[in-house]
Design an enzyme around this catalytic site. Structure first.
Site, mmCIF file in Angstrom:
data_model
loop_
_atom_site.group_PDB
_atom_site.id
_atom_site.type_symbol
_atom_site.label_atom_id
_atom_site.label_comp_id
_atom_site.label_asym_id
_atom_site.label_seq_id
_atom_site.Cartn_x
_atom_site.Cartn_y
_atom_site.Cartn_z
ATOM 1 N N GLU A 183 38.337 37.863 52.250
ATOM 2 C CA GLU A 183 37.962 36.513 51.840
ATOM 3 C C GLU A 183 39.217 35.660 51.681
ATOM 4 O O GLU A 183 40.178 36.083 51.041
ATOM 5 C CB GLU A 183 37.193 36.605 50.512
ATOM 6 C CG GLU A 183 35.874 37.365 50.671
ATOM 7 C CD GLU A 183 35.370 37.989 49.364
ATOM 8 O OE1 GLU A 183 35.879 37.639 48.289
ATOM 9 O OE2 GLU A 183 34.469 38.849 49.447
ATOM 10 N N PHE A 219 39.846 40.765 44.366
ATOM 11 C CA PHE A 219 40.196 41.435 43.113
ATOM 12 C C PHE A 219 39.525 42.800 43.169
ATOM 13 O O PHE A 219 38.343 42.894 43.526
ATOM 14 C CB PHE A 219 39.679 40.662 41.895
ATOM 15 C CG PHE A 219 40.478 39.433 41.546
ATOM 16 C CD1 PHE A 219 41.402 39.449 40.512
ATOM 17 C CD2 PHE A 219 40.304 38.258 42.254
ATOM 18 C CE1 PHE A 219 42.150 38.322 40.191
ATOM 19 C CE2 PHE A 219 41.047 37.117 41.947
ATOM 20 C CZ PHE A 219 41.967 37.145 40.910
ATOM 21 N N ASP A 228 38.159 44.615 41.190
ATOM 22 C CA ASP A 228 36.881 44.721 40.467
ATOM 23 C C ASP A 228 35.706 44.612 41.445
ATOM 24 O O ASP A 228 34.669 45.232 41.267
ATOM 25 C CB ASP A 228 36.772 43.593 39.432
ATOM 26 C CG ASP A 228 38.035 43.480 38.588
ATOM 27 O OD1 ASP A 228 37.999 43.822 37.405
ATOM 28 O OD2 ASP A 228 39.080 43.062 39.140
ATOM 29 N N HIS A 265 38.212 40.631 36.248
ATOM 30 C CA HIS A 265 39.232 40.429 37.288
ATOM 31 C C HIS A 265 40.532 41.173 36.953
ATOM 32 O O HIS A 265 41.589 40.812 37.460
ATOM 33 C CB HIS A 265 39.550 38.936 37.452
ATOM 34 C CG HIS A 265 38.472 38.140 38.108
ATOM 35 N ND1 HIS A 265 37.201 38.031 37.593
ATOM 36 C CD2 HIS A 265 38.466 37.404 39.255
ATOM 37 C CE1 HIS A 265 36.470 37.260 38.383
ATOM 38 N NE2 HIS A 265 37.209 36.873 39.390
#
Lengths: 303, 333
Positions: free
Chosen positions: B26, B80, B82, B126
């Site tokens: 992304e 991230f 996560d 995050h």
């Protein structure tokens, strides 16, 4: 497409097409029989009633095309490879198994054919393969079989979005048999598959026909456009699963099962003399396959 | 050179040398070049081979798996780490299974890069270190970026493995200097432990004379170094730090002589306790050196809770050098 008389389905087919349909039918009947005898472990998902879908699609596919199958994939595999020995050996863990008996019924890799057992998982992977094909092998496509229940998975939408954005040569074939394991499609799918596909700008075709020639005529130009860069195509077959989801888990009413059986391509009255001959041949061939495969030693595993 | 630049340079070299490699993620395109600029310049230099994707982590990793299946190689950036939880299915149920579930080895060169860890105020969703959720998956290698490592070599090793790899990159490292020439600072030197397959050892004079061995992944290396400095200057305790490049599979064998000589071992990581990489390492050490350790291996983790956004609260939760100092002292008393 209009419904044709059931008898026409089998009578208008070549011996080759009909033989393949019957091979899949008798192979899976034999599997259920073997399951009952305790010779098949785990579970097995049969495509009884749906065999005509991969048989119709087989001549539309080139051997360079990738095919992704799912948990209900015996018909997909047999229509592509006509290899009942390797498949039965895989399912029963015998020598000569396509994947050494590790994958079993739901996890098969052979050349450019791959099946996985998790709903929707194959669509992002097929999208990645289609991305590679678009750039490295123009004209070749990736085709993924899914069920109506698969449309509950987010992976489907992530994949369709990317495939449409990037105009990838991807064909998503949905075998909508009206039931996801035991849940009717009407209880698990809002709206329609067509609207969902069109929302991404994918070309869409709903297929009611069970006649391989009609299906091929309708799909051939659409496949061709996908090969030429028109982007993903979603096809929905309205089909009927006449057997249980796996084994002994059919919760449908007798009436619903009768309704599904009414749509079976396999003629209840025995069919024509030609049908009877090919039917007997397929049945006998599957018996030979089963006898031979089950006499083999257990499979070893490589690597 | 900072670690972010080193990773960026390594990716440039990988793409330049191997035309079959693609990068997906992304916001990875120029001029942005990724949330942490690790992909900067790649899309300009290698048009068509760097793909900006929708926000679809599971989908992206699946696409990468498809590219690898079709004969290419793929490097995915998860913005991230996560968010890698969203790709758990593709990683654990597809990519790592596919290398063996078809009855014969299948090559699937695929790297999922995961900027991880706290210390930058990004808050509970995050800042996590989720390595432990991916430890112990057959067919899935877990790596972590270290400030001592050669990152070009690191990417080469992962791609050559032919198996899916997760690469955790502690975000706190991005702006830190990459160590060079075997010098960590005025006190400590470092080198690769021979025969260890990429374990860096950091020590004062003699790696065989440490009172205690600290094992820590790259993201904790600076905190371990700070702890070692305090322990040496204030307590005259000398520590040897071992930083493995690969967290899983992990084989403690090449480390054993050093651990046995010290008899005291601390494993420090930023994750919360429970089912951790450190516990896996400790188990291996115990199995091998039971009876030759002064005490059981001591594990240092972050506090069991979410990672707050406010800096002072975040500091209270995350592993600090002081916790490592405390663990070493307790082990040696």
């Amino acid at each position: 497409m209009p419904e044709r008389l059931l008898e026409e389905i089998t009578e208008n087919l070549s011996d080759d097409d009909l033989g393949l349909l019957l091979l899949i039918r008798h192979f899976e009947r034999k599997l259920l029989d073997l399951f009952g005898q305790g010779l098949v472990q785990g579970t097995t998902h049969t495509c009884l009633g749906q065999e005509y879908v991969p048989v119709a699609l087989a001549p539309l596919l080139d051997e360079r095309d990738f095919v992704f199958s799912n948990h209900r994939g015996h018909g997909h595999y047999l229509a592509r490879f006509r290899d009942p020995y390797g498949l039965l050996a895989e399912i029963t863990g015998r020598e000569g198994a396509v994947c050494g008996g590790v994958g079993g019924s739901q996890h098969i890799l052979s050349g450019r054919y791959l099946s996985t057992g998790i709903q929707g998982e194959s669509l992002p992977v097929a999208t990645g393969v289609a991305l590679h094909l678009r750039d490295a092998e123009p004209g070749v496509l990736a085709l993924a079989y899914v069920g109506d229940g698969t449309w509950g998975e987010g992976a489907v939408y992530e994949a369709l979005n990317m495939a449409a954005l990037w105009r990838l040569p991807l064909v998503v074939v949905t075998e909508n048999n009206g039931i996801a394991q035991t849940t009717p499609t009407s209880a698990q799918l809002a709206g329609t598959i067509g609207d969902r596909a069109r929302a991404f700008g994918c070309r869409f075709l709903h297929v009611d026909s069970r006649h391989p020639h009609e299906i091929r005529d309708a799909l051939r130009p659409l496949f061709e456009r996908t090969r030429q860069g028109a982007g993903p195509l979603v096809v929905e077959f309205a089909t009927h699963r006449i057997g249980p989801h796996s084994k002994g888990d059919d919760t449908r009413s007798a009436e619903e099962i009768r309704h599904a059986r009414d749509h079976d391509w396999y003629p209840r009255q025995g069919g024509s003399p030609r049908f009877a001959r090919l039917d007997a041949e397929a049945r006998a061939f599957v018996e030979v396959v089963a006898g031979e495969v089950l006499a083999r030693p257990l499979s070893g595993r490589e690597g | 050179m900072r670690v972010a630049e080193s990773l960026n340079r390594a990716l440039h070299e990988v793409l330049a040398e191997d035309p079959s490699v693609r990068v997906l993620g992304e916001d990875v395109l120029d001029p942005y070049g990724g949330a942490f600029k690790i992909t900067k310049g790649l899309s300009s230099r290698f048009p068509g081979r760097v793909l900006a994707t929708p926000i679809s982590e599971n989908g992206i990793v699946g696409v990468a798996g498809g590219l690898a299946l079709a004969g290419g190689k793929a490097i995915v950036e998860i913005m991230f780490s996560d968010f890698v939880a969203l790709a758990f299915d593709q990683i654990v149920n597809f990519a790592s299974k596919s290398v063996s579930m078809y009855g014969r080895p299948l090559r699937l060169p695929l790297i999922v890069r995961c900027p991880s860890g706290g210390g930058r105020g990004y808050g509970p969703t995050h800042s996590q270190s989720l390595q432990k959720h991916f430890i112990g998956v057959p067919g899935l290698a877990v790596y972590e970026v270290s400030p001592f490592d050669d990152h070009r070599e690191l990417f080469g090793e992962m791609l050559a493995l032919g198996e899916p790899c997760l690469l955790f990159e502690d975000k706190i490292l991005y702006t830190r200097r990459l160590f060079g020439d075997g010098v960590a600072d005025d006190l400590f030197q470092y080198d690769l432990l021979p025969g260890s397959g990429g374990v860096t050892r950091v020590y004062v004079d003699d790696p065989g004379q440490a009172d205690c061995v600290i094992i820590a992944p790259g993201g904790v290396a600076h905190r371990a170094l700070a702890a070692m400095r305090t322990l040496l200057l204030e307590r005259e305790i000398s520590c040897l730090l071992l930083v493995p490049r690969r967290l899983y599979p992990f084989d403690v064998t090449p480390l054993s002589p050093l651990l046995e000589r010290a008899g005291a071992v601390v494993v420090a990581e930023e994750s919360t306790a429970g089912g951790t990489w450190g516990a896996e390492v400790a188990h291996q050490v115990h199995s091998r050196l039971w009876g030759r350790l002064r005490r059981p291996v001591s594990l240092v983790h972050s506090a069991a809770g979410v990672i707050p956004a406010a800096a002072h609260l975040e500091r209270d939760v995350l592993v600090q050098d002081t916790a490592i100092v405390r663990a070493v002292q307790e082990l040696l008393t």
